[in-house]
Design a protein around this motif. Structure first.
Motif, short mmCIF file in Angstrom:
data_model
loop_
_atom_site.label_atom_id
_atom_site.label_comp_id
_atom_site.label_asym_id
_atom_site.label_seq_id
_atom_site.Cartn_x
_atom_site.Cartn_y
_atom_site.Cartn_z
N ASN B 2 37.10 70.16 15.33
CA ASN B 2 37.64 70.72 14.51
C ASN B 2 39.43 71.98 14.26
O ASN B 2 39.18 72.20 14.67
N GLU B 3 39.13 71.94 12.71
CA GLU B 3 40.42 72.49 12.23
C GLU B 3 39.61 74.04 11.52
O GLU B 3 38.37 74.01 11.44
N ALA B 4 40.63 75.06 12.40
CA ALA B 4 40.42 75.82 12.41
C ALA B 4 40.67 76.47 10.94
O ALA B 4 39.93 77.27 10.38
N ASN B 28 52.45 71.69 4.94
CA ASN B 28 50.81 71.24 4.94
C ASN B 28 50.56 71.42 7.05
O ASN B 28 51.21 70.32 7.16
N ILE B 29 49.44 72.08 7.36
CA ILE B 29 49.43 72.21 8.43
C ILE B 29 47.84 71.85 9.25
O ILE B 29 47.40 72.73 8.51
N SER B 30 47.47 71.21 10.58
CA SER B 30 46.02 71.47 10.68
C SER B 30 46.22 71.97 11.62
O SER B 30 46.76 71.48 12.84
N ILE B 65 44.75 77.80 1.18
CA ILE B 65 44.59 78.02 2.66
C ILE B 65 43.01 77.54 3.64
O ILE B 65 42.38 78.17 2.49
N LEU B 66 42.94 77.06 4.35
CA LEU B 66 41.41 76.83 4.80
C LEU B 66 40.82 77.31 6.00
O LEU B 66 41.64 77.57 6.82
N LEU B 67 39.65 78.32 5.50
CA LEU B 67 39.24 78.73 7.43
C LEU B 67 37.98 77.72 7.45
O LEU B 67 36.96 77.95 7.52
N HIS B 68 38.21 77.48 8.26
CA HIS B 68 36.63 76.25 8.83
C HIS B 68 36.71 75.94 7.13
O HIS B 68 34.90 75.96 7.17
N GLY B 69 37.20 75.29 6.26
CA GLY B 69 37.19 74.68 5.42
C GLY B 69 36.76 75.35 3.87
O GLY B 69 36.62 74.56 3.01
#
Lengths: 266, 364
Positions: B2-4, B28-30, B65-69
Motif C-alpha cells: 500500500n502507498e503511505a 511524483n513519488i510514491s 499530497i496523498l496520505l493513504h489516498g
C-alpha cells in the motif's frame, strides 16, 4: 611582543572611571545620608534618625500620592504590556511586508518625541474630552501613562520574540498543537521573561513620570513625583529624601527579583 | 504494497512577480507503507521543501499530497498524523525530557495515565529512562537527538519525517544512530521519510532512495539500483565516486555493447536503449577497476600514467592520468604485497571487471 589593545591600560583610565562613578552615585549617596538626618536641614547633618520616614508615612498627602502613583502605574503597566505583547506578536510572527518597518517606527516613535510635546497634546485633547463627556477622574492619567509605556514594554518583548527559535512553534504545530495551544504552551512560557521585563520597565517609567503627569492631572491628582516637585517649590525638608530612599529601595528590589526570576527560568 | 504517501505533480514556487524561485518542480513519488524512504540530494535541491510540504509547514503551489489516498495538501500540520524530527531537534527548552515526549499526546487530549504510560514506553525505546526529569539543556547532543525521536514517535504517527537529524552528531555517534534508526523503524513499523545530503547514510539506511537535484527527482530506486545503475551523470557522480569514459558503440550483442573508447581501446558495457554508432558515456566504479602492469593481458582497456597513490588503510586509491587528460580512479583492497608494486609516474594499464562498465541512458 605588543600586547593587544586594552582600554584598561590607557593612562588615566582609573581616574576617569572613578570620576564617572562618583558623578553617578555620589549625589544619590548624599541624598540617602540626609534622609536619615534628625534635623530638618539638607546641608547640615546632626544625627541619625528615622524621623523623616516617620513623618512621610504620617503625611496624608504623601500616602495618597503614593497610592495614586501605584494605582496608575500598575494599571497602566498591565494594559501597556498587554498591548505591547499583541503588537510584538503581530510584528514578528508574520512574513515581512511593505509597511512593516513603518509600523516599527510608529510603535517606537513615542520614545523620540519630546515628552513635553506629548504632554501638551494630551492636555489639549483631554480638556476637550472632559468638556464632552464630563468625566474628570483618574482615567485620563492612566490613559496617558499607558500610551507612553507601550513602546517601553514593546522593546524587550519584541527582542525576546525575535530571538526565539521559530522551529519550536513549528514543532508544536507538528505535534498537534493548534495555534492557540502553540501560543499557550510554547510561545507564552518562553516569552514570560520578556513580558515581565516589559511590565517592570513600564511600571517604573510610569512611577517616575513628571512631565506628562503634571500636564494631564486634575486638581488633587498628585502622584508621588509631582507631589515631591510641589514640595520643592515650598520649604524643602529631608522628607523628600526619605521618600526617594523608599522609591530607590523599591526599584532595586523589583530589579533584583526580576533578575532571579529570569535566571531560574533559564 | 500500500502507498503511505503519494506525491502527485507537486510544485512549490517561492516569491512573487519577477523574483520567483521554483524549489520543487512537478515531483511524483510514491512512498510505500512501512518503508524507510530517503530523499537524497545536495543542499538547495528541494528535498527539505518537499519534506516540509508533507509535514504541512509549507503548502504546495500545485499538485496533491496523498496520505493513504486522502489529499492532505491543504491540511494544517496539527491535523496531520505525521510527525517530524527536526535538524536542530527543536526540543522545548522550558520542559523536561518527559514533558517534551508527552507533548503531542497531551495536545491530542489523551488522559494523563495514557500519556505517562506512553512516555515511559518511549523513554525505554530510546534508552533515556534515567533522564526523564532532566531539562533538555542538561543533556548531550546525542541524547537530545533521542528525545526528539521519542517525542515524534510517541503519538504513533502514520509517517515519521526526519530532516537531516544526524548531521549535528560526530562520526561515531552518527554510525550508532543510523543502526538505531533502522531498528526503530523496524520495531515500530512506521513509514520513515528521511532527508539527507549524505549519500553513504542514504545507502546504508534506506529501502529506497529518491535522488533530487534542482527541484526534480532524477531517480527512485533501491540503494543497489541507484549505485549500480545510475540514471544519469548527476546521480552517478553524486552517489559514490565514479569514472566516466566516452566512446562510440561499435557492436551490440544482446545486452552488451562493444564501445570504442577515445583512447583507442575497446570495452564491453551493459547497455539499454543505444544503437550502433551512438556516442555514449560509460561509468565505471573505482572498486570495479584495477591497475595492472603494462603490457596488459586479458581485460585491460586503457593505459595511462600513474599520478598518485593514496593509502586509506583498508584500500588504496590509484589516480591514473588518461591520454585524453582525464583522471581515472581505481580502488583496490590492500593485500600484503600490493602497496609497492607500482611507482608514481610509471605507465600502467587499467583493467575493468567483466559486466562492471555501464552505459548511461542516451542523452543523460
Amino acid at each position: 611582543m605588543a600586547k593587544p589593545f586594552s582600554v584598561k591600560r590607557q593612562r588615566g583610565f582609573t581616574a576617569m572611571a572613578i570620576a564617572c562613578f562618583a558623578a553617578l552615585y555620589l549625589p544619590i549617596f548624599v541624598l540617602v545620608i540626609f534622609a536619615f538626618n534628625s534635623a530638618s536641614s539638607l546641608s547640615h547633618f546632626e544625627g541619625v534618625s528615622l524621623r523623616w520616614f516617620h513623618e512621610a508615612a504620617q503625611n496624608k498627602q504623601v500616602v495618597d500620592a503614593t497610592l495614586r502613583s501605584f494605582h496608575v502605574a500598575s494599571v497602566a503597566a498591565v494594559i501597556a504590556t498587554l498591548v505591547a505583547t499583541m503588537a510584538a506578536l503581530a510584528t514578528t510572527r508574520t512574513r515581512p511586508y511593505p509597511g512593516l518597518t513603518f509600523k516599527y517606527a510608529l510603535l517606537n516613535a513615542p520614545l523620540m518625541i519630546p515628552e513635553i510635546v506629548t504632554a501638551v497634546a494630551l492636555l489639549i485633547v483631554f480638556s476637550q474630552v472632559k468638556g464632552w463627556i464630563g468625566y474628570t477622574g483618574i482615567g485620563y492619567l492612566i490613559a496617558a501613562h499607558t500610551a507612553f509605556c507601550v513602546p517601553f514594554a514593546y522593546l524587550p518583548i519584541r527582542a525576546r520574540l525575535e530571538n526565539m527559535d521559530l522551529t519550536l512553534e513549528t514543532a508544536a504545530a507538528d505535534l498537534y498543537a493548534t495555534r492557540w495551544n502553540t501560543f499557550r504552551y510554547v510561545t507564552l512560557p518562553l516569552l514570560w521573561p520578556g513580558i515581565l521585563a516589559g511590565l517592570m520597565l513600564s511600571f517604573v517609567i510610569s512611577l517616575d513620570d513628571v512631565v506628562i503627569t503634571e500636564f494631564v492631572k486634575s486638581a488633587g491628582q498628585d502622584t508621588l513625583p509631582t507631589y515631591m516637585l510641589g514640595q520643592l517649590r515650598r520649604s524643602i525638608t529631608p522628607e523628600v529624601n526619605a521618600i526617594s530612599v523608599v522609591l530607590l529601595l523599591f526599584s532595586v528590589l523589583v530589579v533584583t527579583l526580576f533578575f532571579f526570576a529570569s535566571k531560574r527560568r533559564n | 504494497m500500500n502507498e503511505a504517501i503519494g506525491i502527485r505533480d507537486v510544485s512549490k514556487v517561492f516569491g512573487q512577480g519577477d523574483t520567483t524561485f521554483t524549489a520543487v518542480a512537478r515531483v511524483n513519488i510514491s512512498i510505500r507503507e512501512n518503508e524507510f524512504f530517503t530523499l537524497l540530494g545536495p543542499s538547495g535541491c528541494g528535498k527539505t521543501t518537499l519534506l516540509r510540504m508533507i509535514a504541512g509547514f509549507e503548502f504546495p503551489t500545485d499538485g496533491e499530497i496523498l496520505l493513504h489516498g486522502e489529499n492532505i495538501a491543504d491540511m494544517p500540520p496539527f491535523r496531520r498524523p505525521i510527525n517530524t524530527v527536526f535538524q536542530n531537534y527543536a526540543l522545548f527548552p522550558h520542559m523536561t525530557v518527559a514533558d517534551n515526549i508527552g507533548f503531542g499526546l497531551r495536545m491530542l487530549g489523551k488522559s494523563k495515565a495514557e500519556v505517562s504510560e506512553r512516555v515511559i514506553e518511549m523513554l525505554r525505546l530510546v534508552k533515556m529512562e534515567p533522564m526523564a526529569g532532566r531539562r533538555t539543556s542538561e543533556i548531550s547532543g546525542g541524547q537530545q537527538q533521542r528525545v526528539a525521536l521519542a517525542r515524534a514517535l510517541a503519538p504513533q504517527p502514520k509517517v515519521l519525517l526526519l530532516d537531516e537529524p544526524l548531521s549535528a552528531l560526530d562520526y561515531k555517534l552518527r554510525k550508532e544512530m543510523q543502526l538505531e534508526l533502522k531498528r526503530m523503524q523496524h520495531e515500530t513499523g512506521i513509514t520513515f521519510i528521511f532527508v539527507t545530503h549524505d549519500q553513504e547514510e542514504a545507502l546504508t539506511m534506506s529501502d529506497r532512495i529518491a535522488v533530487m537535484s534542482k527541484g526534480q527527482v532524477l531517480q527512485v530506486g533501491s540503494p543497489r539500483d541507484i549505485y549500480d545503475a545510475p540514471a544519469d551523470r548527476f546521480v552517478a557522480e553524486f552517489i559514490g565516486e565514479t569514472n566516466f569514459l566516452t566512446g562510440r558503440v561499435r557492436k551490440i550483442a544482446e545486452e552488451t555493447a562493444e564501445v570504442m573508447l577515445e583512447g583507442g581501446a575497446a570495452i564491453s558495457a551493459t547497455a539499454a536503449g543505444v544503437g550502433v554508432g551512438d556516442d555514449v558515456t560509460i561509468v565505471v566504479r573505482p572498486e570495479h577497476a584495477e591497475v595492472v602492469a603494462v603490457p596488459a593481458t586479458g581485460s585491460a582497456v586503457t593505459k595511462g600514467t600513474l599520478e598518485n597513490v593514496v593509502y586509506f588503510g583498508t584500500d588504496t586509491h590509484f589516480h591514473v592520468r588518461l591520454p585524453d587528460g582525464s583522471v581515472f580512479v581505481t580502488r583496490q583492497q590492500n593485500r600484503p604485497r600490493l602497496s609497492s608494486e607500482f611507482a608514481v609516474g610509471s605507465e600502467v594499464s587499467i583493467a575493468v571487471a567483466a559486466d562492471a562498465a555501464r552505459i548511461l541512458r542516451a542523452g543523460a
